[in-house]
Structures are given as C-alpha cells and as structure tokens.
Design an enzyme around this catalytic site. Structure first.
Site, PDB file in Angstrom:
ATOM      1  N   TYR A  81      -3.310  -1.680  -2.480  1.00 35.75           N
ATOM      2  CA  TYR A  81      -2.182  -2.095  -3.329  1.00 35.75           C
ATOM      3  C   TYR A  81      -2.614  -2.963  -4.507  1.00 35.75           C
ATOM      4  O   TYR A  81      -3.744  -3.414  -4.591  1.00 35.75           O
ATOM      5  CB  TYR A  81      -1.048  -2.704  -2.541  1.00 35.75           C
ATOM      6  N   GLU A  82      -1.694  -3.115  -5.435  1.00 37.27           N
ATOM      7  CA  GLU A  82      -1.946  -3.749  -6.745  1.00 37.27           C
ATOM      8  C   GLU A  82      -3.019  -2.999  -7.538  1.00 37.27           C
ATOM      9  O   GLU A  82      -3.750  -3.587  -8.318  1.00 37.27           O
ATOM     10  CB  GLU A  82      -2.338  -5.232  -6.588  1.00 37.27           C
ATOM     11  N   GLY A  83      -3.072  -1.693  -7.361  1.00 31.79           N
ATOM     12  CA  GLY A  83      -4.069  -0.863  -8.032  1.00 31.79           C
ATOM     13  C   GLY A  83      -5.240  -0.623  -7.108  1.00 31.79           C
ATOM     14  O   GLY A  83      -5.950  -1.569  -6.733  1.00 31.79           O
TER      15      GLY A  83
END
Length: 595
Positions: free
Chosen positions: A439-441
């Site tokens: 997550y968050e890229g």
C-alpha cells in the site's frame, strides 16, 4: 515475551548521532530539549508497552465487525486505548500549535510512531491516517477549513482517511470515476465507490473526515482533472460539532491476511456532500502531501514490525534448547544448548538487528532533514532538506519494508515449526507487515518513482548532494583508524551507487525499459548505501562516547553490529550493481503469451 519499545536506541540516535541540541536555537526545536525528549521517549515507551501492545493479539484474533447499519465495531479494548491516546496528547505531538498541537519536530514524533506501530500496527494506523489528513488540509485548505477541521484532527477527537483507490484503479489514479457535481451553495455532490480505505469506518472517534479524490463534471480526463474534497461522515453544524449524517457509508469490510484490528473498508459515496480543498483539478498534488507522509510512515512500519519480530526471535533463541555448540557444550548441565549458540541463528539475528537499527537511524536522519526544510533560516539547508525528503521517501518506503518483511520471515525461521503456528507472535508480525510492501504505492512503483522522477529532478541536484555528503564524511573521518572499518566500505558502496546512477543516465534514456528493469536493484543499492552511512555515523558517535569513558554496553554493541553490517550486509551492493547493468533484454525476452 512482550514487546519492549526501543527507548534507549532512540535516545542514542537523537542525543549522540543527530545531536538534536545543535538546533535548539531554531524556534521549531525550542521545546525539544534533550531532557524533554528523554521524558517523551520514556512515557511513549510506557504507554505503547502497557496499553497498546497487550491489544495486538486481541485485534488480530477478533478483528473488526461490520453491521448492516453501515457501522464498524473495533476489537475489544481499542476504544479505551484510543481514549487514553487522546487524553495523553499523543496525536498532537507534532501538530501546529496554532491548531492545538504541541509543535514538536517530526523527528521526535517519529519515535512515538515507531513504538506505537511496533506495539500494535493495526491500532496505530487510525491516528496515523488522521495525521495525514491533517497535513493535507494544513497544506491546501482554506482558512475556514483549517479552523474547522484541524484542531479536532490534531487532537484525535476526529479521525481522518484518504479515499483514493477504486475497484478498477489503484496506482493509475487517472482512471478514477468518482464524480463531483457543483452545488449552488459552493459544496459538491460526490458519487462513487472507494475500496481498501483504512480506518474508513470505526467507533473510535465522534466523526471521520474523508479526503476524497474525484473528478468535477467536465474536468479533463487523466490525472490533470482530479480534485480533492473533504467529505465528513457527519456534516459539522454551525458550532462545528457533528451534525447531520452524510451520504457516505461503509458497505463492507475486506477479509485480509493481516492488520485485522484496522477496518479496511469499501466506502460508498452516494451524492455525499463534500467541499473542495485547494484549486480545481489540483487534487493529486495535495493528496501527495498526505501520501508522501504516509510513505515515510509505511517505511517506519517495516522497521517497527521487524523490531518486534527480532525481539521475539532473540528471546526464543536464548530459551530454545536444540543441539550442541560446534565448539563444545555451552549449557553442560542441560540436555542441549540454546539455539543462539549456532552461527546460522546468529546470522539471522545479526542480519535483523543490523537492518532494524540502521533503518531506524535512516528514518530519523531523513525526518530531521524534513524538519530543517521548514525550520532552518538558511535557504541552502532548506533546499537540501526538501531535496532529500523527495529523493529518499521512495527508498525508505520500499527498502525498509522489503527488508522488514525479510526480518519477520527470519524471525519465523528462528522459531522453527513453532513460528508457523499461532502460539507465537511472529506469525502475526509476518502477516501484518506484508501489506507494507503494497500500500501507498507498491515497492516496484516506488523504484520507478526513484529512477524515473527523483534522480533527474532539478538536474540531479538531490542525488549529487547526497553523494557529496557521503564523500565529505569519508574524507573527514578516513584518517581515524577506529572508523576505517566503516569509512572504507562506505566509500566503496557510494562508488557503486554513483556508477549505477551514471549507468541509468546513459542507458535509461536510450531505452526506458532499461530504467524499469534496473529500478528495484538500484533502489536496494541506494538503501544499502544509506544504511552504510548511518552505521558510520553511529560508529563515530559510539566511539566518541567510549573515548569519553562511558561504559554503557550499548556503545560497544553498536560497534559490533555496525561492523557486522559493513562486512556481511553492505557487500550486497555489488550484486545489485551487476544485475542492473545487464539491462532489460533478458527480462523482456519472452512474449506475454509465454507466461
């Protein structure tokens, strides 16, 4: 074995390595005397160990529960712990005093964040995301929005989320379909579905402020047409208190591998009322304020879970009796020796400790650059701080989560078959930390961001500054025989990183797939070199303490672990350099249908 927050390690880093008191003349550091910081660290350690850590297994086993009235109940004990969190003022630690915050530097707040995450990752995500929402509104909101929302977000009285991902788009936000229709009163009607929204619904706060990416009718397609909106769960009334229920609902919870204590929600916006933050079609840049802060926080989660897993593995290794030492019995009165006598167990424990302590230092060092970017009166220092935050954020996020997951996996290996059961805590650490790589890229996207955007930004100014910083440290300390074991390997790693950078500049432009194929190896080469620099800094600080007559064993341990890092971990840079220089040909040789 229970989690023990690394209070002493943080005191060493803030006092001896980063020398926080050097910045006491800056207003932003005025309330961060080392004595005050020591008190904060001690209390943070007590709160996270006594209040949050006991709930970690509870949250994992119970999870969150969704009801047909679209509400979510958090695990037993979370509400009481959250009240103590707010009453203790912990969410406000790094927030602006103009909005009720305590105004402490981010480098101090980071210490509490790691202890909180190490004690209970799922719980710590609730206030972590709220602070991200606070930061986005602080950077882009109107004065009225700031006055209304920031005090309650800073205190933790209200929660916050970011609503980005949709069923058909994750990383490629230009594909989003959530729409915003302007209304006569200046508000917007927001319609669309968002998925994987951490903390999207819960019973911890009286209101939840969703920051939602949407496209205003008629806006350009792609990322150029995305705007950011505040969509509260309850619309504030004239007094700023929660009023009418908004048309934003949790439609269900995801069944996940880990972080069960955090509510990961499907959120439906059904002509919900929202307000534009900043300018139309400029929402993505504002959301990146929140996302970049979150990416540092995710790198921190990698370190935090690795620390907890390492502690569990070290405790198990000292107690578990299996076999005899290769050099003769170390527990002659017992049936076998503890497994910590075996070199391969030591390898896993030393690998873990070297990465955890080096990663922690790298996080703090970078956070200090971010503080100076805002607080320093020197324009050159401010510029360098901004450059480093941009350059190093993808490195911290991806490298520390990749290595953090490896530490958790090694901790399970130290436990043997027992670690694969749910009777020991390492299985939860391994399951919880795995999301941090995604997550968050995803970490692959972070690597592409590093080589595709961050290296070339401003003509390569940031990376050249970083190289110069390493060169200056080596030159200033290479004559010290006590530091030669650290400066010589650091100089070699820096040379390999510079060679890799030049290769990318020469080969990535000619064939972009070369840059893509090299990106992950380059990021890991960068991360390994960064930790090599941190271990050199820590070795210098420890040597100075020992030379001054300090007999605290921590300093000798730092030198031993640091020596292990530069001898046994840092040489991995050569492998990453060799791999990235092969380019993309073999990687891209098979046609898609061959897979």
């Amino acid at each position: 074995m229970t989690y023990q927050p690394p209070v002493r390690d943080y005191a060493f880093l803030l006092r001896d390595v980063l020398e926080l008191e050097r910045y006491a003349n800056l207003p932003a550091f005025a309330d961060a005397s080392i004595d005050t910081v020591d008190q904060i660290l001690e209390e943070a350690g007590r709160f996270t160990a006594e209040v949050l850590a006991p709930l970690n297994r509870v949250g994992d086993k119970e999870g969150c529960r969704w009801s047909p009235d679209f509400t979510v109940k958090t695990p037993t004990g979370f509400q009481a712990a959250y009240r103590q969190l707010v009453e203790g003022g912990w969410p406000a630690l790094g927030a602006d005093p103009n909005y009720g915050g305590q105004g402490l530097p981010a480098v101090v707040n980071l210490a509490f964040s790691e202890m909180s995450s190490g004690a209970n990752m799922a719980f710590s995500m609730y206030p972590g995301l709220t602070h991200g929402a606070y930061s986005a509104i602080l950077n882009g909101g109107s004065p009225a929005q700031k006055d209304l929302y920031l005090p309650k977000l800073a205190s933790g009285q209200w929660g916050g989320t970011m609503n980005l991902t949709e069923p058909h788009c994750g990383t490629d936000l230009g594909l989003l379909r959530t729409k915003a229709v302007p209304q006569a009163d200046g508000s917007y009607r927001i319609s669309g579905q968002k998925i994987w929204i951490s903390g999207g619904e819960h019973d911890l706060t009286e209101n939840i402020i969703h920051l939602v990416l949407a496209r205003i009718e008629g806006a350009p397609q792609g990322t150029r047409g995305i705007s950011l909106f505040i969509v509260p769960k309850f619309i504030p009334d004239a007094q700023g208190n929660p009023g009418a229920r908004n048309a934003v609902k949790c439609l269900g919870l995801e069944e996940k591998m880990g972080i069960h204590g955090n509510a990961t929600c499907v959120i439906g916006h059904e002509e919900a009322t929202g307000w534009l933050v900043g300018e139309e079609n400029r929402g993505l840049s504002l959301m990146f304020v929140m996302m970049n802060e979150a990416r540092i926080g995710v790198g921190l989660q990698g370190v935090a879970q690795a620390e907890a897993a390492y502690q569990a593995a070290a405790a198990f290794a000292k107690e578990r009796l299996q076999g005899r030492s290769l050099t003769g019995p170390k527990n002659p009165d017992g049936p076998a020796d503890p497994i910590i006598v075996h070199p391969d167990v030591r390898r896993m424990l030393m690998d873990s400790r070297a990465v955890v302590e080096g990663g922690r230092a790298f996080l703090l060092w970078t956070a200090l650059q971010g503080d100076l970017a805002h607080a320093s009166p020197d324009e050159a220092v401010r510029q360098k701080g901004h450059d480093y935050m941009a350059l190093l954020t993808p490195v911290l996020k991806a490298f520390l989560t990749d290595r953090g997951f490896r530490v958790c996996s090694d901790a399970m290996q130290v436990h043997g078959g027992a670690g694969f059961t749910e009777h020991f805590p390492v299985s939860q650490y391994l399951r919880d930390v795995r999301i941090a790589l995604i997550y968050e890229g995803t970490n692959g996207v972070q690597a592409l961001d590093l080589v595709g955007r961050k290296l070339a930004a401003d003509g390569g100014r940031a990376v050249m500054s970083f190289f110069a910083e390493l060169d200056a440290f080596v030159e200033a300390n290479e004559a010290d025989p006590a530091l030669t074991p650290f400066t010589a390997p650091l100089a070699q790693a820096k040379g390999q990183l510079q060679e890799a950078t030049m290769w990318l500049m020469q080969n990535g432009l000619a064939n972009p797939e070369n840059a893509g194929a090299a990106s992950t190896d380059y990021l890991h080469l960068f991360g390994l070199t960064g930790l090599g620099f941190m271990w050199a800094l820590m070795a210098k600080a420890a040597q100075a303490r020992i030379a001054a007559g300090d007999t605290d064993p921590l300093y000798a341990e730092k030198l031993a672990v640091g020596r292990y890092y530069v001898e046994r971990v840092l040489p991995e840079t050569a492998s990453h350099l060799a791999k990235l220089k092969t380019g993309s040909e073999a990687m891209m040789a098979l046609p898609a249908e061959a897979f």
